[in-house]
Design a protein around this motif. Sequence first.
Motif, PDB file in Angstrom:
ATOM      1  N   LEU A 120      -1.042  30.601  20.109  1.00  0.00           N
ATOM      2  CA  LEU A 120      -1.782  29.417  20.555  1.00  0.00           C
ATOM      3  C   LEU A 120      -0.865  28.401  21.214  1.00  0.00           C
ATOM      4  O   LEU A 120      -1.177  27.851  22.283  1.00  0.00           O
ATOM      5  CB  LEU A 120      -2.509  28.784  19.367  1.00  0.00           C
ATOM      6  CG  LEU A 120      -3.602  29.613  18.704  1.00  0.00           C
ATOM      7  CD1 LEU A 120      -4.165  28.872  17.499  1.00  0.00           C
ATOM      8  CD2 LEU A 120      -4.716  29.940  19.694  1.00  0.00           C
ATOM      9  N   MET A 121       0.274  28.142  20.601  1.00  0.00           N
ATOM     10  CA  MET A 121       1.175  27.128  21.151  1.00  0.00           C
ATOM     11  C   MET A 121       1.842  27.607  22.436  1.00  0.00           C
ATOM     12  O   MET A 121       2.164  26.797  23.311  1.00  0.00           O
ATOM     13  CB  MET A 121       2.222  26.740  20.113  1.00  0.00           C
ATOM     14  CG  MET A 121       1.640  26.052  18.880  1.00  0.00           C
ATOM     15  SD  MET A 121       0.562  24.623  19.261  1.00  0.00           S
ATOM     16  CE  MET A 121       1.772  23.449  19.856  1.00  0.00           C
ATOM     17  N   ARG A 122       2.049  28.914  22.559  1.00  0.00           N
ATOM     18  CA  ARG A 122       2.595  29.427  23.816  1.00  0.00           C
ATOM     19  C   ARG A 122       1.609  29.190  24.951  1.00  0.00           C
ATOM     20  O   ARG A 122       1.998  28.798  26.060  1.00  0.00           O
ATOM     21  CB  ARG A 122       2.910  30.912  23.681  1.00  0.00           C
ATOM     22  CG  ARG A 122       3.569  31.509  24.933  1.00  0.00           C
ATOM     23  CD  ARG A 122       3.903  32.980  24.733  1.00  0.00           C
ATOM     24  NE  ARG A 122       5.019  33.110  23.805  1.00  0.00           N
ATOM     25  CZ  ARG A 122       5.089  34.008  22.837  1.00  0.00           C
ATOM     26  NH1 ARG A 122       4.072  34.835  22.629  1.00  0.00           N
ATOM     27  NH2 ARG A 122       6.149  34.078  22.066  1.00  0.00           N
ATOM     28  N   VAL A 123       0.327  29.403  24.679  1.00  0.00           N
ATOM     29  CA  VAL A 123      -0.702  29.141  25.688  1.00  0.00           C
ATOM     30  C   VAL A 123      -0.721  27.658  26.049  1.00  0.00           C
ATOM     31  O   VAL A 123      -0.824  27.293  27.228  1.00  0.00           O
ATOM     32  CB  VAL A 123      -2.084  29.595  25.172  1.00  0.00           C
ATOM     33  CG1 VAL A 123      -3.200  29.068  26.071  1.00  0.00           C
ATOM     34  CG2 VAL A 123      -2.145  31.110  25.087  1.00  0.00           C
ATOM     35  N   ASN A 124      -0.632  26.793  25.058  1.00  0.00           N
ATOM     36  CA  ASN A 124      -0.640  25.354  25.335  1.00  0.00           C
ATOM     37  C   ASN A 124       0.596  24.928  26.121  1.00  0.00           C
ATOM     38  O   ASN A 124       0.514  24.039  26.975  1.00  0.00           O
ATOM     39  CB  ASN A 124      -0.737  24.581  24.014  1.00  0.00           C
ATOM     40  CG  ASN A 124      -2.117  24.668  23.404  1.00  0.00           C
ATOM     41  OD1 ASN A 124      -3.110  24.315  24.022  1.00  0.00           O
ATOM     42  ND2 ASN A 124      -2.202  25.177  22.187  1.00  0.00           N
ATOM     43  N   LEU A 136     -16.469  27.879  38.032  1.00  0.00           N
ATOM     44  CA  LEU A 136     -16.465  29.203  37.423  1.00  0.00           C
ATOM     45  C   LEU A 136     -15.180  29.951  37.746  1.00  0.00           C
ATOM     46  O   LEU A 136     -14.632  30.666  36.896  1.00  0.00           O
ATOM     47  CB  LEU A 136     -17.684  30.004  37.900  1.00  0.00           C
ATOM     48  CG  LEU A 136     -19.049  29.483  37.447  1.00  0.00           C
ATOM     49  CD1 LEU A 136     -20.170  30.309  38.057  1.00  0.00           C
ATOM     50  CD2 LEU A 136     -19.149  29.497  35.922  1.00  0.00           C
ATOM     51  N   ALA A 137     -14.696  29.780  38.975  1.00  0.00           N
ATOM     52  CA  ALA A 137     -13.435  30.426  39.361  1.00  0.00           C
ATOM     53  C   ALA A 137     -12.279  29.870  38.545  1.00  0.00           C
ATOM     54  O   ALA A 137     -11.388  30.616  38.116  1.00  0.00           O
ATOM     55  CB  ALA A 137     -13.185  30.230  40.854  1.00  0.00           C
ATOM     56  N   MET A 138     -12.267  28.561  38.324  1.00  0.00           N
ATOM     57  CA  MET A 138     -11.226  27.937  37.513  1.00  0.00           C
ATOM     58  C   MET A 138     -11.258  28.470  36.084  1.00  0.00           C
ATOM     59  O   MET A 138     -10.212  28.744  35.479  1.00  0.00           O
ATOM     60  CB  MET A 138     -11.392  26.421  37.524  1.00  0.00           C
ATOM     61  CG  MET A 138     -11.092  25.775  38.865  1.00  0.00           C
ATOM     62  SD  MET A 138     -11.555  24.018  38.912  1.00  0.00           S
ATOM     63  CE  MET A 138     -10.374  23.321  37.732  1.00  0.00           C
ATOM     64  N   SER A 140      -8.319  30.623  34.244  1.00  0.00           N
ATOM     65  CA  SER A 140      -7.778  30.139  32.976  1.00  0.00           C
ATOM     66  C   SER A 140      -7.822  31.223  31.918  1.00  0.00           C
ATOM     67  O   SER A 140      -6.881  31.373  31.117  1.00  0.00           O
ATOM     68  CB  SER A 140      -8.573  28.914  32.511  1.00  0.00           C
ATOM     69  OG  SER A 140      -8.146  28.489  31.242  1.00  0.00           O
ATOM     70  N   LYS A 141      -8.893  32.017  31.911  1.00  0.00           N
ATOM     71  CA  LYS A 141      -9.032  33.093  30.941  1.00  0.00           C
ATOM     72  C   LYS A 141      -7.948  34.141  31.122  1.00  0.00           C
ATOM     73  O   LYS A 141      -7.334  34.625  30.144  1.00  0.00           O
ATOM     74  CB  LYS A 141     -10.412  33.735  31.084  1.00  0.00           C
ATOM     75  CG  LYS A 141     -10.683  34.880  30.108  1.00  0.00           C
ATOM     76  CD  LYS A 141     -10.685  34.391  28.665  1.00  0.00           C
ATOM     77  CE  LYS A 141     -11.068  35.507  27.714  1.00  0.00           C
ATOM     78  NZ  LYS A 141     -11.035  35.068  26.292  1.00  0.00           N
ATOM     79  N   VAL A 142      -7.665  34.495  32.352  1.00  0.00           N
ATOM     80  CA  VAL A 142      -6.601  35.464  32.640  1.00  0.00           C
ATOM     81  C   VAL A 142      -5.250  34.929  32.171  1.00  0.00           C
ATOM     82  O   VAL A 142      -4.470  35.633  31.519  1.00  0.00           O
ATOM     83  CB  VAL A 142      -6.558  35.788  34.153  1.00  0.00           C
ATOM     84  CG1 VAL A 142      -5.316  36.625  34.487  1.00  0.00           C
ATOM     85  CG2 VAL A 142      -7.820  36.513  34.579  1.00  0.00           C
ATOM     86  N   MET A 143      -4.991  33.661  32.500  1.00  0.00           N
ATOM     87  CA  MET A 143      -3.715  33.061  32.133  1.00  0.00           C
ATOM     88  C   MET A 143      -3.530  33.006  30.628  1.00  0.00           C
ATOM     89  O   MET A 143      -2.470  33.392  30.098  1.00  0.00           O
ATOM     90  CB  MET A 143      -3.629  31.637  32.696  1.00  0.00           C
ATOM     91  CG  MET A 143      -2.316  30.936  32.417  1.00  0.00           C
ATOM     92  SD  MET A 143      -2.385  29.169  32.805  1.00  0.00           S
ATOM     93  CE  MET A 143      -3.367  28.555  31.436  1.00  0.00           C
TER      94      MET A 143
END
Length: 228
Positions: free
Chosen positions: A69-73, A212-214, A218-221
């Motif tokens: 979680l923190m890596r994603v943040n 929706l593209a954003m 974000s989901k991929v990232m």
Amino acid sequence: MAFRLPNWVTQLTTAPSLPALPSVDSVIAEVDKALKTLAATPVAQRDNPGHAASPSQLDDAEKAKVVGLMRVNHVGEVCAQALYQAQALASRDPAKKALFLEAAREETDHLAWTQERLQELGARPSLLNPLWYSGAFALGFVAGQLGDGVSLGFMAETEHQVEKHLNDHLGRLPAGDSTSRAILQQMKDDEIAHGQTAVAEGGQPLPLPVKLAMTAMSKVMTTLAQKI
């Protein structure tokens, strides 16, 4: 009945001519900022809110979850630096340029706090941070070329999506991790304020396809950043 293009399409096709390319000094300055974000230890202007929290007691499984979680943040804060620096570079209005730079400065606190938390957990940031930074910088510069209204709208939508993402993470944190919780709560409060500022300064609502593209990007990232 005559067909009319959506306003956002009209803006794209009638946008003013692009300004002159950034000066060599500007390019050097942006490269320096990128290197500092990606390689240097960020310095926060505010105290880390996690320091005032009760010490966290985590087992191995909980620790692994918090690291992801923190890596994603942390990745999100790397992207915020790139995004706002690029929007400031592209803005033609000194006041709006200062607004983007101030947002980037406040996001530096988040970058420092999340990096410190990863270090406390004995974990590394995402290995793909250079890729995330480059992509966010490109998006920010393109948004800036479409005018401050669009650019501020992009900022507002970004912060809105980050707020939802932080709410999700706050709900997924282990109950005993008060340190990470304090950090994410302060980050959430700051992101809400940034989004409200962007709207107040004239940010235009983005069309649904862009939102929706954003969300998809974000989901991929976030999926990749948790592991790589």
